[in-house]
Design an enzyme around this catalytic site. Structure first.
Site, PDB file in Angstrom:
ATOM      1  N   LYS A 120       3.962  25.288  28.918  1.00  0.00           N
ATOM      2  CA  LYS A 120       4.357  24.965  27.620  1.00  0.00           C
ATOM      3  C   LYS A 120       3.309  25.081  26.375  1.00  0.00           C
ATOM      4  O   LYS A 120       3.843  24.856  25.224  1.00  0.00           O
ATOM      5  CB  LYS A 120       4.835  23.515  27.503  1.00  0.00           C
ATOM      6  CG  LYS A 120       3.658  22.573  27.698  1.00  0.00           C
ATOM      7  CD  LYS A 120       4.041  21.136  27.705  1.00  0.00           C
ATOM      8  CE  LYS A 120       2.723  20.307  27.829  1.00  0.00           C
ATOM      9  NZ  LYS A 120       3.032  18.806  27.482  1.00  0.00           N
ATOM     10  N   SER A 160      13.963  23.571  23.681  1.00  0.00           N
ATOM     11  CA  SER A 160      13.175  23.232  22.946  1.00  0.00           C
ATOM     12  C   SER A 160      13.623  23.530  21.484  1.00  0.00           C
ATOM     13  O   SER A 160      14.469  24.632  21.364  1.00  0.00           O
ATOM     14  CB  SER A 160      11.756  23.882  22.727  1.00  0.00           C
ATOM     15  OG  SER A 160      11.165  23.592  21.537  1.00  0.00           O
ATOM     16  N   TYR A 192       6.496  31.636  24.409  1.00  0.00           N
ATOM     17  CA  TYR A 192       7.108  30.457  24.975  1.00  0.00           C
ATOM     18  C   TYR A 192       8.428  30.177  24.475  1.00  0.00           C
ATOM     19  O   TYR A 192       9.462  29.771  25.330  1.00  0.00           O
ATOM     20  CB  TYR A 192       6.180  29.072  24.794  1.00  0.00           C
ATOM     21  CG  TYR A 192       6.611  27.683  24.847  1.00  0.00           C
ATOM     22  CD1 TYR A 192       6.786  27.237  26.067  1.00  0.00           C
ATOM     23  CD2 TYR A 192       7.025  26.968  23.708  1.00  0.00           C
ATOM     24  CE1 TYR A 192       7.433  25.926  26.146  1.00  0.00           C
ATOM     25  CE2 TYR A 192       7.714  25.886  23.867  1.00  0.00           C
ATOM     26  CZ  TYR A 192       7.913  25.359  25.263  1.00  0.00           C
ATOM     27  OH  TYR A 192       8.525  24.138  25.426  1.00  0.00           O
ATOM     28  N   LYS A 245      12.229  30.048  26.678  1.00  0.00           N
ATOM     29  CA  LYS A 245      13.519  29.128  26.456  1.00  0.00           C
ATOM     30  C   LYS A 245      14.661  29.659  26.188  1.00  0.00           C
ATOM     31  O   LYS A 245      15.699  29.008  26.717  1.00  0.00           O
ATOM     32  CB  LYS A 245      12.955  27.700  25.420  1.00  0.00           C
ATOM     33  CG  LYS A 245      11.662  27.032  25.923  1.00  0.00           C
ATOM     34  CD  LYS A 245      11.879  26.203  27.074  1.00  0.00           C
ATOM     35  CE  LYS A 245      10.858  25.349  27.614  1.00  0.00           C
ATOM     36  NZ  LYS A 245      11.096  24.829  28.945  1.00  0.00           N
TER      37      LYS A 245
HETATM   38  P1  NAD Z   1       4.114  19.224  31.549  1.00  0.00           P
HETATM   39  O1  NAD Z   1       3.117  20.109  31.702  1.00  0.00           O
HETATM   40  O2  NAD Z   1       3.355  17.674  31.249  1.00  0.00           O
HETATM   41  O3  NAD Z   1       4.979  19.272  32.837  1.00  0.00           O
HETATM   42  C1  NAD Z   1       5.433  20.160  33.172  1.00  0.00           C
HETATM   43  C2  NAD Z   1       5.295  19.905  34.720  1.00  0.00           C
HETATM   44  O4  NAD Z   1       5.926  21.248  35.388  1.00  0.00           O
HETATM   45  C3  NAD Z   1       3.869  20.078  35.110  1.00  0.00           C
HETATM   46  O5  NAD Z   1       3.623  18.890  35.997  1.00  0.00           O
HETATM   47  C4  NAD Z   1       3.638  21.233  35.886  1.00  0.00           C
HETATM   48  O6  NAD Z   1       2.613  21.127  37.033  1.00  0.00           O
HETATM   49  C5  NAD Z   1       4.969  21.680  36.624  1.00  0.00           C
HETATM   50  N1  NAD Z   1       5.262  22.981  36.632  1.00  0.00           N
HETATM   51  C6  NAD Z   1       4.749  24.145  35.795  1.00  0.00           C
HETATM   52  N2  NAD Z   1       5.188  25.254  36.162  1.00  0.00           N
HETATM   53  C7  NAD Z   1       5.667  25.198  37.643  1.00  0.00           C
HETATM   54  C8  NAD Z   1       6.118  25.754  38.692  1.00  0.00           C
HETATM   55  N3  NAD Z   1       6.131  27.285  38.533  1.00  0.00           N
HETATM   56  N4  NAD Z   1       6.483  25.179  39.695  1.00  0.00           N
HETATM   57  C9  NAD Z   1       6.498  23.907  40.063  1.00  0.00           C
HETATM   58  N5  NAD Z   1       6.130  23.050  38.958  1.00  0.00           N
HETATM   59  C10 NAD Z   1       5.480  23.678  37.823  1.00  0.00           C
HETATM   60  O7  NAD Z   1       4.989  19.296  30.258  1.00  0.00           O
HETATM   61  P2  NAD Z   1       5.866  18.392  29.644  1.00  0.00           P
HETATM   62  O8  NAD Z   1       5.743  18.071  28.138  1.00  0.00           O
HETATM   63  O9  NAD Z   1       6.299  17.193  30.647  1.00  0.00           O
HETATM   64  O10 NAD Z   1       7.367  19.283  29.391  1.00  0.00           O
HETATM   65  C11 NAD Z   1       8.174  19.210  30.545  1.00  0.00           C
HETATM   66  C12 NAD Z   1       9.299  20.414  29.878  1.00  0.00           C
HETATM   67  O11 NAD Z   1       9.610  20.413  28.742  1.00  0.00           O
HETATM   68  C13 NAD Z   1       8.978  21.888  29.916  1.00  0.00           C
HETATM   69  O12 NAD Z   1       9.727  22.522  30.474  1.00  0.00           O
HETATM   70  C14 NAD Z   1       8.574  22.052  28.404  1.00  0.00           C
HETATM   71  O13 NAD Z   1       8.464  23.496  28.166  1.00  0.00           O
HETATM   72  C15 NAD Z   1       9.645  21.393  27.928  1.00  0.00           C
HETATM   73  N6  NAD Z   1       9.369  20.851  26.369  1.00  0.00           N
HETATM   74  C16 NAD Z   1       8.295  19.951  26.185  1.00  0.00           C
HETATM   75  C17 NAD Z   1       8.118  19.583  24.994  1.00  0.00           C
HETATM   76  C18 NAD Z   1       6.795  18.976  24.612  1.00  0.00           C
HETATM   77  O14 NAD Z   1       6.277  18.912  23.543  1.00  0.00           O
HETATM   78  N7  NAD Z   1       6.037  18.024  25.704  1.00  0.00           N
HETATM   79  C19 NAD Z   1       8.897  20.095  23.874  1.00  0.00           C
HETATM   80  C20 NAD Z   1       9.982  20.875  24.168  1.00  0.00           C
HETATM   81  C21 NAD Z   1      10.394  21.122  25.551  1.00  0.00           C
END
Ligand code: NAD
Ligand code: UDP
Length: 340
Positions: free
Chosen positions: A86, A126, A151, A155
């Site tokens: 992300k 997102s 990124y 999405k």
């Molecule tokens: P995060 O990085 O804390 O959590 C993502 C998790 O996915 C992590 O635990 C990571 O180890 C795991 N991961 C990544 N690639 C992987 C793979 N190939 N196989 C298995 N596990 C994998 O991020 P978050 O903030 O909890 O975000 C969760 C989702 O929400 C993501 O898809 C992110 O793009 C989306 N998102 C987040 C935000 C934000 O600001 N935090 C905003 C919009 C969308």
């Protein structure tokens, strides 16, 4: 009958909070994560807070054999798909890594789901898919596509893949949840956002300044056409966001198709307002310096969340003060995150 859901990325920031809300709503869980951006300590604390044992599969969503084994072992009803990379800046430097992890990984996951006959998915999208909107607040029917980095494109492409999948097979039930800016932490202060290295996002950076890990906040631009010149975003408490997923998966029970919902609060705050609110909540100073605009940033972005309210009966209820207080509790109880 209790539903069993698979939470990919369930050890991460949003996923760990979602685990607690799904358990509280009576779901059974299986968590899959490859731990590339998270610590198992987070899952351990989720188990401790909920009093539930949660089956955990350490695997990559690109590992088809591991997914097939998981779907054979557990009778999964729906998948909440958080797993993904992300960091916007990193995605510009390493686009292939992002496209492989996020897009190829999601496709492998959807293939395994289809093979197992599991056709309900809630996808973490997102607000970045809207690019620089012509006006605010942003509704779900606004044009998408003018994303400014790999990124955001990952999405958008996954949203389109899911749209095509639903068009090809009328059994799929798909929710695309477009998050605005998730912040905050669980009330207990036991789980929260634990970025590795220097935080890219505003709230973790501010909280590290308040706790003394960093000297001051760099405010990226004070010449935007906003009331105080700094960027305006729709910050949403992570627990409200998590609850939106519970409502979405419940709504998908009503029938097939692709549904899109914004998850935001409907109000924006500027960078300076955020720093001031955090000072209030923490009682600590948050000094800042104005710097140049950050490449790819837009002036302002906030949601029209009325569709989710109308269709899901969901509305964010936690205000800015609570977002800052909860972030501060997590940060001050765990100054070095899960490594403390
Ligand atoms: P995060 O990085 O804390 O959590 C993502 C998790 O996915 C992590 O635990 C990571 O180890 C795991 N991961 C990544 N690639 C992987 C793979 N190939 N196989 C298995 N596990 C994998 O991020 P978050 O903030 O909890 O975000 C969760 C989702 O929400 C993501 O898809 C992110 O793009 C989306 N998102 C987040 C935000 C934000 O600001 N935090 C905003 C919009 C969308
Ligand atoms: N921001 C900032 N300094 C930072 C991090 C972020 O001024 O160290 C600003 C950024 O320019 C934007 C807002 O804070 O106006 C939110 O940025 P974030 O990266 O958290 O979210 P996003 O850019 O995805 O909306």
């Amino acid at each position: 009958m209790k539903q069993t859901i698979l939470i990919t990325g369930g050890v991460g920031y949003i996923g760990s909070h979602a685990c607690l809300e799904f358990l509280a709503a009576g779901f059974r869980l299986v968590v899959l994560d490859n731990l590339c951006n998270s610590s198992l300590e987070s899952l351990r604390r989720v188990k401790e807070l909920s009093g539930h044992n949660i089956p955990f599969v350490e695997a990559d969503i690109r590992d088809r054999a591991a997914l097939d084994r998981l779907f054979a072992e557990y009778a999964i009803d729906a998948v909440i798909h958080f797993a993904g990379l992300k960091a916007v800046g990193e995605s510009v430097e390493k686009p292939l890594r992002y496209y492989d992890n996020n897009i190829a990984g999601s496709i492998t996951l959807f293939e395994a789901m289809q093979a197992a006959g599991v056709k309900t998915v809630v996808f973490s999208s997102s607000a970045t898919v809207y690019g620089d909107p012509a006006s605010v607040p942003i509704r779900e029917d606004f044009p998408v596509g003018a994303t400014t980095n790999p990124y955001g494109r990952s999405k958008l492409i996954i949203e389109q893949v899911l749209g095509d999948l639903a068009a090809s097979d009328p059994e799929w039930r798909i929710a695309l949840l477009r998050y605005f800016n998730p912040v905050g932490a669980h009330k207990s202060g036991r789980i929260g956002e634990d970025p590795r290295g220097t935080p890219n996002n505003l709230m973790p950076y501010i909280s590290q300044v308040a706790v003394g890990r960093r000297e001051y906040l760099n405010v990226w631009g004070n010449d935007y056409p906003t009331p105080d010149g700094t960027g305006v975003r729709d910050y949403i408490h992570v627990v409200d966001l998590a609850l939106g997923h519970v409502k979405a998966v419940e709504k998908l029970r009503e029938g097939p198709g692709v549904r899109i919902w914004n998850l935001g609060t409907g109000r924006g705050y500027s960078v300076v307002e955020m720093a001031r609110a955090f000072e209030q909540a923490s009682g600590r100073p948050v000094p800042y310096k104005f710097g140049p605009r950050r490449a790819g940033d837009i002036a302002q972005c906030w949601a029209d969340p009325s569709l989710a309210e109308h269709e899901l009966g969901w509305k964010a209820s936690r205000g800015l003060e609570e977002m800052c207080e909860d972030t501060w509790r997590w940060q001050s109880m765990n100054p070095n995150g899960f490594d403390s």
